[in-house]
Motif scaffolding. Structure first.
Motif, PDB file in Angstrom:
ATOM      1  N   VAL A  37      22.226   4.970  20.283  1.00 50.21           N
ATOM      2  CA  VAL A  37      22.889   4.707  21.560  1.00 50.21           C
ATOM      3  C   VAL A  37      21.905   4.747  22.722  1.00 50.21           C
ATOM      4  O   VAL A  37      22.284   5.022  23.847  1.00 50.21           O
ATOM      5  CB  VAL A  37      24.054   5.695  21.816  1.00 50.21           C
ATOM      6  CG1 VAL A  37      25.168   5.475  20.841  1.00 50.21           C
ATOM      7  CG2 VAL A  37      23.580   7.124  21.791  1.00 50.21           C
ATOM      8  N   SER A  38      20.637   4.456  22.447  1.00 48.43           N
ATOM      9  CA  SER A  38      19.656   4.459  23.525  1.00 48.43           C
ATOM     10  C   SER A  38      19.072   3.063  23.709  1.00 48.43           C
ATOM     11  O   SER A  38      19.096   2.235  22.810  1.00 48.43           O
ATOM     12  CB  SER A  38      18.537   5.460  23.239  1.00 48.43           C
ATOM     13  OG  SER A  38      17.826   5.086  22.084  1.00 48.43           O
ATOM     14  N   GLU A  39      18.563   2.847  24.875  1.00 45.17           N
ATOM     15  CA  GLU A  39      17.924   1.577  25.193  1.00 45.17           C
ATOM     16  C   GLU A  39      16.484   1.624  24.717  1.00 45.17           C
ATOM     17  O   GLU A  39      16.004   2.646  24.222  1.00 45.17           O
ATOM     18  CB  GLU A  39      17.983   1.335  26.713  1.00 45.17           C
ATOM     19  CG  GLU A  39      19.381   1.214  27.271  1.00 45.17           C
ATOM     20  CD  GLU A  39      20.124  -0.009  26.774  1.00 45.17           C
ATOM     21  OE1 GLU A  39      19.477  -0.973  26.309  1.00 45.17           O
ATOM     22  OE2 GLU A  39      21.344  -0.012  26.836  1.00 45.17           O
ATOM     23  N   THR A  40      15.760   0.531  24.904  1.00 45.89           N
ATOM     24  CA  THR A  40      14.378   0.468  24.447  1.00 45.89           C
ATOM     25  C   THR A  40      13.483   1.455  25.178  1.00 45.89           C
ATOM     26  O   THR A  40      12.487   1.916  24.627  1.00 45.89           O
ATOM     27  CB  THR A  40      13.816  -0.954  24.620  1.00 45.89           C
ATOM     28  OG1 THR A  40      13.987  -1.368  25.972  1.00 45.89           O
ATOM     29  CG2 THR A  40      14.520  -1.927  23.701  1.00 45.89           C
ATOM     30  N   ASN A  41      13.842   1.809  26.412  1.00 50.81           N
ATOM     31  CA  ASN A  41      13.028   2.761  27.165  1.00 50.81           C
ATOM     32  C   ASN A  41      13.421   4.218  26.889  1.00 50.81           C
ATOM     33  O   ASN A  41      12.844   5.130  27.459  1.00 50.81           O
ATOM     34  CB  ASN A  41      13.102   2.467  28.661  1.00 50.81           C
ATOM     35  CG  ASN A  41      14.505   2.636  29.217  1.00 50.81           C
ATOM     36  OD1 ASN A  41      15.440   2.996  28.517  1.00 50.81           O
ATOM     37  ND2 ASN A  41      14.647   2.359  30.505  1.00 50.81           N
ATOM     38  N   MET A  46      25.576   3.899  28.029  1.00 50.56           N
ATOM     39  CA  MET A  46      27.005   4.228  28.018  1.00 50.56           C
ATOM     40  C   MET A  46      27.817   3.129  27.337  1.00 50.56           C
ATOM     41  O   MET A  46      28.785   3.415  26.638  1.00 50.56           O
ATOM     42  CB  MET A  46      27.514   4.452  29.441  1.00 50.56           C
ATOM     43  CG  MET A  46      27.040   5.756  30.050  1.00 50.56           C
ATOM     44  SD  MET A  46      27.515   7.193  29.085  1.00 50.56           S
ATOM     45  CE  MET A  46      29.258   7.184  29.316  1.00 50.56           C
ATOM     46  N   SER A  47      27.416   1.879  27.500  1.00 53.25           N
ATOM     47  CA  SER A  47      28.180   0.795  26.885  1.00 53.25           C
ATOM     48  C   SER A  47      28.046   0.835  25.368  1.00 53.25           C
ATOM     49  O   SER A  47      29.024   0.603  24.652  1.00 53.25           O
ATOM     50  CB  SER A  47      27.729  -0.549  27.437  1.00 53.25           C
ATOM     51  OG  SER A  47      26.357  -0.753  27.206  1.00 53.25           O
ATOM     52  N   PHE A  51      31.254   1.598  22.864  1.00 50.10           N
ATOM     53  CA  PHE A  51      31.580   0.670  21.784  1.00 50.10           C
ATOM     54  C   PHE A  51      31.557   1.382  20.435  1.00 50.10           C
ATOM     55  O   PHE A  51      32.436   1.175  19.597  1.00 50.10           O
ATOM     56  CB  PHE A  51      30.593  -0.501  21.801  1.00 50.10           C
ATOM     57  CG  PHE A  51      30.978  -1.633  20.895  1.00 50.10           C
ATOM     58  CD1 PHE A  51      32.241  -2.199  20.964  1.00 50.10           C
ATOM     59  CD2 PHE A  51      30.085  -2.141  19.987  1.00 50.10           C
ATOM     60  CE1 PHE A  51      32.602  -3.255  20.133  1.00 50.10           C
ATOM     61  CE2 PHE A  51      30.429  -3.186  19.144  1.00 50.10           C
ATOM     62  CZ  PHE A  51      31.695  -3.739  19.221  1.00 50.10           C
ATOM     63  N   LEU A  52      30.586   2.256  20.217  1.00 51.13           N
ATOM     64  CA  LEU A  52      30.485   3.000  18.964  1.00 51.13           C
ATOM     65  C   LEU A  52      31.683   3.928  18.773  1.00 51.13           C
ATOM     66  O   LEU A  52      32.336   3.913  17.723  1.00 51.13           O
ATOM     67  CB  LEU A  52      29.187   3.806  18.944  1.00 51.13           C
ATOM     68  CG  LEU A  52      28.952   4.660  17.714  1.00 51.13           C
ATOM     69  CD1 LEU A  52      28.597   3.781  16.530  1.00 51.13           C
ATOM     70  CD2 LEU A  52      27.852   5.655  17.968  1.00 51.13           C
TER      71      LEU A  52
END
Length: 135
Positions: A37-41, A46-47, A51-52
């Motif tokens: 649930v993390s972005e590349t950085n 939260m999105s 969704f998960l």
């Protein structure tokens, strides 16, 4: 009728085995969930999290209803729930679009700054033509 029940239970057992294998691999560390649930950085998304969680809640309720009914039939998923899942997925897609747009603007701004620092001009008009030579 008996074939439908056997097929349904076979599918439930198969999915259950898949879930068990996946959970076992997660527990033994063969599947890494640190970036789920993390972005590349590295920041939390939260999105993605919404969704998960929403997907897990819908799937768990669907499995619960399957066993609660006890008739071997898969329960229907109401159109409203499918609509909410679509909205949840859509919010993820929109957030990714906004993120990519922001990253693109940042890259363009960084390129312009690099050109200015290097002595170049960004979007500068071409130099005027040389005056004609008179002999």
């Amino acid at each position: 009728m008996a074939l439908k029940v056997i097929t349904a239970w076979g599918l439930v057992v198969f999915v259950g085995l898949l879930v068990g294998i996946i959970l076992w691999k997660i527990l033994t560390g063969k599947i890494d969930l640190t970036k789920l649930v993390s972005e590349t950085n590295g920041d939390a998304s939260m999105s993605r999290f919404q969704f998960l969680v929403f997907t897990f809640v819908i799937v768990l309720m669907w499995v619960y209803l399957f066993f609660y009914n006890g008739d071997g039939k898969f329960p229907d998923i109401p159109p409203g729930v499918l609509g909410l899942m679509g909205i949840s997925g859509g919010s993820y897609v929109v957030s990714k679009g906004i993120q990519k747009s922001f990253e693109s603007e940042q890259a363009t701004a960084d390129t312009r700054r690099s050109n200015v620092i290097a002595g170049g001009a960004v979007n500068a008009p071409p130099p005027p033509p040389a005056p004609p030579q008179i002999d």
